[in-house]
Scaffold this motif. Structure first.
Motif, mmCIF file in Angstrom:
data_model
loop_
_atom_site.group_PDB
_atom_site.id
_atom_site.type_symbol
_atom_site.label_atom_id
_atom_site.label_comp_id
_atom_site.label_asym_id
_atom_site.label_seq_id
_atom_site.Cartn_x
_atom_site.Cartn_y
_atom_site.Cartn_z
ATOM 1 N N CYS A 26 0.826 -1.216 0.000
ATOM 2 C CA CYS A 26 0.000 0.000 0.000
ATOM 3 C C CYS A 26 0.856 1.261 0.000
ATOM 4 O O CYS A 26 0.353 2.359 0.241
ATOM 5 C CB CYS A 26 -0.960 -0.019 1.188
ATOM 6 S SG CYS A 26 -2.198 -1.319 1.018
ATOM 7 N N HIS A 28 4.017 3.861 -1.864
ATOM 8 C CA HIS A 28 4.109 4.631 -3.108
ATOM 9 C C HIS A 28 4.583 3.805 -4.299
ATOM 10 O O HIS A 28 4.274 4.136 -5.438
ATOM 11 C CB HIS A 28 5.041 5.831 -2.906
ATOM 12 C CG HIS A 28 4.453 6.870 -2.005
ATOM 13 N ND1 HIS A 28 4.446 6.756 -0.634
ATOM 14 C CD2 HIS A 28 3.818 8.039 -2.289
ATOM 15 C CE1 HIS A 28 3.835 7.813 -0.110
ATOM 16 N NE2 HIS A 28 3.443 8.603 -1.088
ATOM 17 N N VAL A 29 5.352 2.755 -4.036
ATOM 18 C CA VAL A 29 5.825 1.887 -5.118
ATOM 19 C C VAL A 29 4.945 0.644 -5.236
ATOM 20 O O VAL A 29 4.574 0.226 -6.331
ATOM 21 C CB VAL A 29 7.297 1.491 -4.859
ATOM 22 C CG1 VAL A 29 7.699 0.313 -5.712
ATOM 23 C CG2 VAL A 29 8.204 2.677 -5.150
ATOM 24 N N GLY A 102 9.948 0.288 2.721
ATOM 25 C CA GLY A 102 10.856 1.432 2.723
ATOM 26 C C GLY A 102 12.245 1.030 3.217
ATOM 27 O O GLY A 102 12.391 0.126 4.044
ATOM 28 N N ALA A 168 9.412 7.428 -11.195
ATOM 29 C CA ALA A 168 9.349 8.655 -10.399
ATOM 30 C C ALA A 168 7.924 8.766 -9.880
ATOM 31 O O ALA A 168 6.962 8.508 -10.617
ATOM 32 C CB ALA A 168 9.693 9.863 -11.256
ATOM 33 N N GLU A 169 7.800 9.138 -8.607
ATOM 34 C CA GLU A 169 6.462 9.331 -8.046
ATOM 35 C C GLU A 169 5.677 10.308 -8.902
ATOM 36 O O GLU A 169 6.210 11.327 -9.359
ATOM 37 C CB GLU A 169 6.590 9.928 -6.640
ATOM 38 C CG GLU A 169 6.537 8.890 -5.560
ATOM 39 C CD GLU A 169 6.653 9.521 -4.182
ATOM 40 O OE1 GLU A 169 7.608 9.179 -3.486
ATOM 41 O OE2 GLU A 169 5.799 10.361 -3.824
HETATM 42 N N1 LIG Z 1 8.833 6.478 -3.817
HETATM 43 C C1 LIG Z 1 9.419 6.322 -5.003
HETATM 44 O O1 LIG Z 1 9.177 7.074 -5.964
HETATM 45 C C2 LIG Z 1 10.391 5.180 -5.234
HETATM 46 C C3 LIG Z 1 10.858 4.939 -6.536
HETATM 47 C C4 LIG Z 1 11.718 3.854 -6.753
HETATM 48 C C5 LIG Z 1 12.111 3.077 -5.667
HETATM 49 N N2 LIG Z 1 11.666 3.358 -4.402
HETATM 50 C C6 LIG Z 1 12.087 2.477 -3.313
HETATM 51 O O2 LIG Z 1 10.989 1.637 -3.010
HETATM 52 C C7 LIG Z 1 10.972 1.307 -1.619
HETATM 53 C C8 LIG Z 1 9.624 1.680 -1.028
HETATM 54 O O3 LIG Z 1 9.457 3.082 -1.126
HETATM 55 P P1 LIG Z 1 8.030 3.740 -0.970
HETATM 56 O O4 LIG Z 1 8.195 5.182 -1.339
HETATM 57 O O5 LIG Z 1 6.976 2.949 -1.647
HETATM 58 O O6 LIG Z 1 7.819 3.630 0.610
HETATM 59 P P2 LIG Z 1 6.427 3.773 1.375
HETATM 60 O O7 LIG Z 1 6.796 4.113 2.781
HETATM 61 O O8 LIG Z 1 5.520 4.661 0.618
HETATM 62 O O9 LIG Z 1 5.831 2.298 1.307
HETATM 63 C C9 LIG Z 1 6.304 1.239 2.069
HETATM 64 C C10 LIG Z 1 5.106 0.468 2.588
HETATM 65 O O10 LIG Z 1 5.608 -0.686 3.259
HETATM 66 C C11 LIG Z 1 4.807 -0.911 4.404
HETATM 67 N N3 LIG Z 1 5.612 -1.759 5.280
HETATM 68 C C12 LIG Z 1 6.743 -1.440 5.954
HETATM 69 N N4 LIG Z 1 7.246 -2.522 6.564
HETATM 70 C C13 LIG Z 1 6.439 -3.564 6.248
HETATM 71 C C14 LIG Z 1 6.439 -4.941 6.560
HETATM 72 N N5 LIG Z 1 7.409 -5.474 7.327
HETATM 73 N N6 LIG Z 1 5.447 -5.720 6.080
HETATM 74 C C15 LIG Z 1 4.477 -5.186 5.308
HETATM 75 N N7 LIG Z 1 4.413 -3.891 4.980
HETATM 76 C C16 LIG Z 1 5.386 -3.087 5.436
HETATM 77 C C17 LIG Z 1 4.472 0.459 4.916
HETATM 78 O O11 LIG Z 1 3.326 0.454 5.748
HETATM 79 C C18 LIG Z 1 4.264 1.239 3.603
HETATM 80 O O12 LIG Z 1 2.908 1.201 3.197
HETATM 81 C C19 LIG Z 1 12.165 2.040 -1.022
HETATM 82 O O13 LIG Z 1 13.277 1.185 -0.989
HETATM 83 C C20 LIG Z 1 12.397 3.176 -2.003
HETATM 84 O O14 LIG Z 1 13.723 3.634 -1.969
HETATM 85 C C21 LIG Z 1 10.801 4.371 -4.170
#
Ligand SMILES: NC(=O)c1ccc[n+]([C@@H]2O[C@H](COP(=O)([O-])OP(=O)(O)OC[C@H]3O[C@@H](n4cnc5c(N)ncnc54)[C@H](O)[C@@H]3O)[C@@H](O)[C@H]2O)c1
Length: 410
Positions: A26, A28-29, A102, A168-169
């Motif tokens: 749930c 951002h990725v 994350g 990219a977000e």
């Molecule tokens: N945001 C971006 O645009 C982007 C782009 C490319 C890569 N990334 C990478 O992707 C990864 C995730 O980033 P994000 O922005 O989606 O983070 P986020 O915080 O938006 O999403 C992470 C989700 O994981 C959940 N979570 C955390 N620990 C958990 C667990 N043990 N079990 C189940 N759920 C769990 C959280 O509740 C959250 O919903 C990071 O490594 C980030 O560097 C992000």
């Protein structure tokens, strides 16, 4: 490899009731990936510890803004191809387990090397033989090997692959389909399974070894972060001589392909670029002069802007406003936004700081745009949201982005 077509399970008589479960689904990725996979006919479960986000997704409501994702989420929830859950028992029913939690650095800029291995360890009892385990978070190099050791120690026969996310977000729905997907695995079976999964969505796949792919992802983000730092350093040099960097940039990039990727100046922030540059620095035994310099430039920009504005306008006793608190334009995401660093510095020098943003819903201190324009003596552009372009503020403006097209000299 170039791909086309929708999703197909490993075998026609697949015993799995779920094709893909996304751990961190749930976020951002995870959420855009799940939506796109489900839209291609894949049966997807989003596993997430955030129960509020799980409930929203099951009601077909996005927990954050992601352009063009809403209507497809509604459709895939209604047709039952996508659902969210906080029940770890769901994991053993899925053929592929994608982990995209994350991976932040801590307050001392150290990466948490165990974030992904610990999350997988916590779910280990639910992993079953025959699954494909896809690491998709941006990880510290060596984490894939560590997870492989963890799986071996558990005695499970699970294919471990690392397939980094590079969207990219705000562009996820278009970029998941248009960007090549880097696939890394230790053997042919892992490559083929990962290609089958991502072949449903990505335009093409590119093979690397896991250690190469881990660096490829960090290089991707670090390269971008350093490009922003070059622009910001150029801005400061020009500005210190009373010259307009954006005017110079426009001239030097015009019909000159070798420089046309020089970005404009701006607050280079957000949850990825800075922390991934620091992950790379940590991996290289902190011997990353260029990366650390980029960090000093980008993270130093808010103080530079405030100091210049103080010299020019005098901040003591003034009410100052920041327009845009998200980390970038047209976004509601305030994670690691430099607008908040700007706010902290301004609060120390000015009498009062008002902040506003049309998209951010998670900051109770925000006030309306009207109040900000009415009460402030001086304005800073924090995030260059397009809606601000049409304003005609009467007070002085620190517009490092050149959103108003009046130049960026402070
Ligand atoms: N945001 C971006 O645009 C982007 C782009 C490319 C890569 N990334 C990478 O992707 C990864 C995730 O980033 P994000 O922005 O989606 O983070 P986020 O915080 O938006 O999403 C992470 C989700 O994981 C959940 N979570 C955390 N620990 C958990 C667990 N043990 N079990 C189940 N759920 C769990 C959280 O509740 C959250 O919903 C990071 O490594 C980030 O560097 C992000």
């Amino acid at each position: 490899m170039t791909n086309s077509g929708g999703f197909s399970t490993n075998s026609p008589q697949s015993a799995w009731s779920t094709d893909v479960i996304i751990v961190g689904g749930c976020g951002h990725v995870g959420l855009p990936l799940g939506i796109v996979l489900a839209d291609r006919g894949c049966r997807v479960v989003l596993y997430d510890l955030n129960k509020a986000a799980v409930d929203l997704v099951n009601d077909a409501v996005l927990p954050f803004d992601e352009p063009n994702a809403g209507p497809i989420l509604r459709r895939v929830i209604d047709d039952g191809t996508l659902r969210a859950s906080s029940d770890p028992l769901e994991i053993s029913r899925a053929e592929s387990v994608v982990v995209v939690i994350g991976t932040p650095v801590d307050e001392h800029l150290n990466p948490d090397l165990f974030a992904v291995p610990n999350a997988i360890d916590a779910l280990a009892e639910h992993l079953v033989d025959g699954q494909l385990l896809v690491l998709r978070s941006t990880i510290y190099p060596g984490v894939t090997a560590r997870v492989e050791m963890l799986i071996a120690a558990l005695g499970r026969t699970v294919d471990v692959v690392f397939c980094p996310e590079r969207i990219a977000e705000g562009k996820a729905m278009e970029e998941l389909a248009s960007l090549p997907q880097i696939i890394s695995a230790r053997n042919e079976q892992g490559f083929e399974r990962a290609e089958r999964l991502f072949g449903a969505i990505a335009s093409e796949t590119v093979r690397l070894a896991p250690e190469e792919a881990e660096l490829a992802k960090l290089f991707t983000n670090t390269y971008r972060y350093i490009k922003f730092a070059i622009a910001n350093q150029f801005f400061m040099i020009a500005n210190d001589y009373g010259l307009d960097f954006d005017r110079i940039r426009t001239a030097l990039t015009r019909n000159y392909p070798r420089a046309n990727d020089l970005p404009g100046a701006g607050l280079a922030a957000g949850p990825c670029l800075f922390k991934d540059t620091m992950q790379l620095a940590a991996f290289n035994n902190n011997g990353f002069t260029l990366g650390h310099s980029a960090m000093l430039v980008n993270e130093g920009l808010p103080l530079y802007l405030v100091s210049k504005a103080d010299d020019r306008f005098g901040l003591a006793g003034r009410t100052v406003g920041i327009l845009g608190m998200a980390f970038k334009s047209e976004s509601d995401d305030i994670r690691s936004s430099l607008s908040y660093k700007l706010k902290r510095i301004l609060r120390f020098r000015a009498a009062e700081v008002l902040t506003t943003d049309p998209y951010v819903t998670t900051d109770p201190d925000l006030v309306s745009l009207e109040e900000t324009l009415e009460r402030c003596d001086l304005l800073f552009i924090g995030a260059p949201h397009a809606v601000y372009r049409h304003l005609a503020p009467t007070q002085p403006m620190v517009d490092v982005w050149n959103l108003f097209g009046n130049g960026v000299v402070v």
